[in-house]
Design an enzyme around this catalytic site. Structure first.
Site, PDB file in Angstrom:
ATOM      1  N   HIS A 108      31.774  73.358  25.624  1.00 12.53           N
ATOM      2  CA  HIS A 108      31.604  72.988  27.033  1.00 12.53           C
ATOM      3  C   HIS A 108      31.402  74.058  28.112  1.00 12.53           C
ATOM      4  O   HIS A 108      30.757  74.100  28.896  1.00 12.53           O
ATOM      5  CB  HIS A 108      32.468  71.873  27.311  1.00 12.53           C
ATOM      6  CG  HIS A 108      31.674  70.616  28.262  1.00 12.53           C
ATOM      7  ND1 HIS A 108      32.229  69.540  28.361  1.00 12.53           N
ATOM      8  CD2 HIS A 108      30.401  70.662  28.975  1.00 12.53           C
ATOM      9  CE1 HIS A 108      31.289  68.851  29.168  1.00 12.53           C
ATOM     10  NE2 HIS A 108      30.326  69.647  29.417  1.00 12.53           N
ATOM     11  N   ASP A 131      33.961  63.254  30.140  1.00  8.44           N
ATOM     12  CA  ASP A 131      34.924  64.073  29.241  1.00  8.44           C
ATOM     13  C   ASP A 131      36.288  63.676  29.495  1.00  8.44           C
ATOM     14  O   ASP A 131      36.594  63.068  30.488  1.00  8.44           O
ATOM     15  CB  ASP A 131      34.701  65.736  29.912  1.00  8.44           C
ATOM     16  CG  ASP A 131      35.373  66.562  29.109  1.00  8.44           C
ATOM     17  OD1 ASP A 131      36.370  66.754  28.249  1.00  8.44           O
ATOM     18  OD2 ASP A 131      34.672  67.803  29.367  1.00  8.44           O
ATOM     19  N   HIS A 133      38.562  65.912  29.617  1.00  8.75           N
ATOM     20  CA  HIS A 133      39.357  67.010  30.279  1.00  8.75           C
ATOM     21  C   HIS A 133      38.422  67.313  31.826  1.00  8.75           C
ATOM     22  O   HIS A 133      36.969  67.155  31.603  1.00  8.75           O
ATOM     23  CB  HIS A 133      39.242  68.422  29.402  1.00  8.75           C
ATOM     24  CG  HIS A 133      39.919  68.160  28.104  1.00  8.75           C
ATOM     25  ND1 HIS A 133      38.981  67.578  27.167  1.00  8.75           N
ATOM     26  CD2 HIS A 133      41.171  68.136  27.534  1.00  8.75           C
ATOM     27  CE1 HIS A 133      40.058  67.502  26.014  1.00  8.75           C
ATOM     28  NE2 HIS A 133      41.230  67.993  26.328  1.00  8.75           N
ATOM     29  N   ASP A 135      38.013  70.509  32.809  1.00  5.71           N
ATOM     30  CA  ASP A 135      37.155  71.992  32.735  1.00  5.71           C
ATOM     31  C   ASP A 135      36.969  72.670  33.883  1.00  5.71           C
ATOM     32  O   ASP A 135      36.077  72.942  34.324  1.00  5.71           O
ATOM     33  CB  ASP A 135      35.951  71.588  31.916  1.00  5.71           C
ATOM     34  CG  ASP A 135      35.946  71.158  30.604  1.00  5.71           C
ATOM     35  OD1 ASP A 135      37.114  70.786  30.145  1.00  5.71           O
ATOM     36  OD2 ASP A 135      34.975  70.667  29.983  1.00  5.71           O
ATOM     37  N   HIS A 148      35.710  77.387  27.974  1.00  3.62           N
ATOM     38  CA  HIS A 148      35.224  76.047  27.979  1.00  3.62           C
ATOM     39  C   HIS A 148      36.290  75.091  28.736  1.00  3.62           C
ATOM     40  O   HIS A 148      35.614  73.868  28.898  1.00  3.62           O
ATOM     41  CB  HIS A 148      35.064  75.542  26.376  1.00  3.62           C
ATOM     42  CG  HIS A 148      36.295  74.818  25.750  1.00  3.62           C
ATOM     43  ND1 HIS A 148      36.362  74.088  24.699  1.00  3.62           N
ATOM     44  CD2 HIS A 148      37.820  75.458  25.982  1.00  3.62           C
ATOM     45  CE1 HIS A 148      37.652  73.800  24.245  1.00  3.62           C
ATOM     46  NE2 HIS A 148      38.320  74.970  25.100  1.00  3.62           N
ATOM     47  N   ASP A 235      30.718  65.481  26.945  1.00  5.42           N
ATOM     48  CA  ASP A 235      31.560  65.933  25.997  1.00  5.42           C
ATOM     49  C   ASP A 235      32.121  64.819  25.165  1.00  5.42           C
ATOM     50  O   ASP A 235      32.764  63.986  25.532  1.00  5.42           O
ATOM     51  CB  ASP A 235      32.994  66.639  26.777  1.00  5.42           C
ATOM     52  CG  ASP A 235      33.672  67.461  25.720  1.00  5.42           C
ATOM     53  OD1 ASP A 235      33.892  66.887  24.524  1.00  5.42           O
ATOM     54  OD2 ASP A 235      34.255  68.353  26.011  1.00  5.42           O
ATOM     55  N   ASP A 237      34.534  64.641  23.458  1.00  7.60           N
ATOM     56  CA  ASP A 237      35.743  64.098  23.338  1.00  7.60           C
ATOM     57  C   ASP A 237      36.176  63.062  24.452  1.00  7.60           C
ATOM     58  O   ASP A 237      37.532  62.853  24.593  1.00  7.60           O
ATOM     59  CB  ASP A 237      36.716  65.315  23.294  1.00  7.60           C
ATOM     60  CG  ASP A 237      36.873  65.979  24.743  1.00  7.60           C
ATOM     61  OD1 ASP A 237      36.738  65.359  25.468  1.00  7.60           O
ATOM     62  OD2 ASP A 237      37.072  67.391  24.683  1.00  7.60           O
ATOM     63  N   GLU A 280      30.465  69.796  22.096  1.00 13.42           N
ATOM     64  CA  GLU A 280      31.736  69.690  21.533  1.00 13.42           C
ATOM     65  C   GLU A 280      31.751  68.699  20.259  1.00 13.42           C
ATOM     66  O   GLU A 280      32.681  68.613  19.624  1.00 13.42           O
ATOM     67  CB  GLU A 280      32.791  69.272  22.540  1.00 13.42           C
ATOM     68  CG  GLU A 280      33.026  70.103  23.653  1.00 13.42           C
ATOM     69  CD  GLU A 280      34.057  71.541  23.247  1.00 13.42           C
ATOM     70  OE1 GLU A 280      34.300  71.632  22.424  1.00 13.42           O
ATOM     71  OE2 GLU A 280      33.983  72.321  24.183  1.00 13.42           O
TER      72      GLU A 280
END
Length: 311
Positions: A108, A131, A133, A135, A148, A235, A237, A280
Site C-alpha cells: 500500500h 483498510d 489500518h 497507514d 506501507h 486494501d 486486509d 496487498e
C-alpha cells in the site's frame, strides 16, 4: 457503457500492474498483480463492456537493501520513492486522458504514487480509503519503518519531510479523506486522526450502522454535493481474513464479502470514480485454496467497482 462522468468515451480502463513489495518486509505481495491478471481480470472487465488497456506489469528494479540503507527509521526509502514517483506519473497520465487507472498492488505504499497521480489530474478529488489500518504513521511515529504504514501521512504532508520524498506535493486535505473498516490503529495514529480531524469509520461504526449507512455518511463527509472525483484505495486486509486470507497483515473482525463489495458498488453508483487501487494481495501467504479465494475476491471487488451488479 460507463456511467462515470469524468471519463472520456469510449470508457476505458488502464490496468496498472505494480508488482512491488518494498514498502514492507514480507516477500510475495509483489506477486499479487500478476496473479490477478492471470486469473483473467482483463477479460472480465472487457465482458463488463469496458475497453481495457494493459501494457504489462511495470518493471521495478530489484530491491537491494545493500543499495538502500535506512534514512532514519525509513526502510527502502529510495526504492519506495522511485517506484511511487513513477507510478504517480503513469496514473496521472491516464487520469488526464480521461481513462480510469486501476492500480493492482503490491503493497500500500504505492498509494503515495496513485493518489498523487490522481490529484495531479483532479486537484479536488477525494479519497475513500478502505483498510484495517490507517497507514498514517509519520517518520516520527512509525515503529517499524515500513513505508506501507505511512503513505497517508506523506500525502497529507504530516511529520518531518525526508528529502527523498520531496516530490510528493501534499495536495490531499484532511477533509477530503475518509476511512472505512479500521480496526488495528496505533496510538500515534489515533492522535494524528484526532488532531487533523480526519473522518474514520471503524468496524465499530460498521457494526452499529450497517454498511449502507456508513458509505452514505462517508460520502456526505468527503463529497457532500456528490460532485467531486473519487479515488477509491482498497486494501484487501479490510476484509475479514476468512474472506481474504492471503494478505500480509490480516486482522480479525473485518468486512464481510458483501460489505466489501457493497462499498465498491456504491462508489460506482455515484458516477464519480476516477481511480481505483486494489492492494496487498499476497499469494505467498496461506495455502493454495486460500490464495485462490483471495485472488478471486480481488478480481470481484474490481468488477464491483467498475459496474458489475448482482441483478
Amino acid at each position: 457503457m460507463s456511467n462515470l462522468r469524468f471519463l472520456s468515451e469510449p470508457a476505458t480502463v488502464a490496468v496498472v500492474g505494480c508488482p512491488f513489495s518494498g514498502g514492507q518486509p514480507r516477500a510475495g505481495v509483489d506477486e499479487g498483480p500478476i496473479r490477478l491478471v492471470q486469473a483473467g481480470l482483463v477479460d472480465q472487465l472487457k465482458e463488463l463492456g469496458w475497453k481495457v488497456t494493459f501494457d504489462g506489469h511495470h518493471q521495478f528494479e530489484e530491491n537491494n537493501d545493500l543499495d538502500d540503507p535506512p534514512i532514519g527509521k525509513l526502510k527502502n526509502p529510495r526504492t519506495v520513492s522511485r517506484v511511487t514517483r513513477s507510478v504517480a506519473r503513469v496514473v496521472g497520465g491516464h487520469a488526464k486522458n480521461g481513462t480510469l487507472p486501476v492500480t493492482l498492488g503490491g503493497d500500500h505504499s504505492l498509494a503515495m504514487g496513485t493518489i498523487s497521480g490522481t490529484l495531479d489530474a483532479f486537484a479536488d478529488a477525494c479519497v475513500v480509503w478502505v483498510d484495517a489500518h490507517a497507514d498514517i504513521n509519520t517518520t516520527e511515529t512509525t515503529h517499524s519503518g515500513n513505508i506501507h504504514g505511512m503513505p497517508v501521512s506523506f500525502l497529507l504532508g504530516l511529520g518531518s519531510k525526508e528529502e527523498e520524498f520531496s516530490w510528493i506535493k501534499p495536495a490531499l486535505k484532511p477533509e477530503r479523506l475518509v476511512y472505512i473498516g479500521l480496526r488495528d490503529i496505533e496510538a500515534g495514529e489515533k492522535k494524528i486522526l484526532r488532531d487533523n480531524n480526519i473522518k474514520a469509520f471503524s468496524m465499530h461504526e460498521v457494526d452499529k450502522h450497517g454498511i449502507g449507512k456508513i458509505v452514505e455518511m462517508a460520502l456526505d463527509h468527503v463529497n457532500p454535493n456528490r460532485d467531486l472525483p473519487i479515488h477509491l484505495s482498497f486494501d484487501v486486509d479490510a476484509l475479514d481474513p476468512t474472506v481474504a486470507p492471503s494478505t500480509g497483515t490480516p486482522v480479525r473482525g473485518g468486512l464481510t464479502f458483501r460489505e466489501g463489495h457493497y462499498i465498491c458498488e456504491a462508489i460506482y453508483e455515484t458516477g464519480l470514480l476516477v481511480a481505483l487501487d486494489l492492494m496487498e494481495v499476497n499469494p505467498s501467504l496461506a495455502n493454495a485454496a486460500d490464495v485462490e479465494k483471495t485472488v478471486a475476491v480481488g478480481c470481484s471487488l474490481v468488477r464491483a467497482a467498475l459496474g458489475e451488479t448482482l441483478l
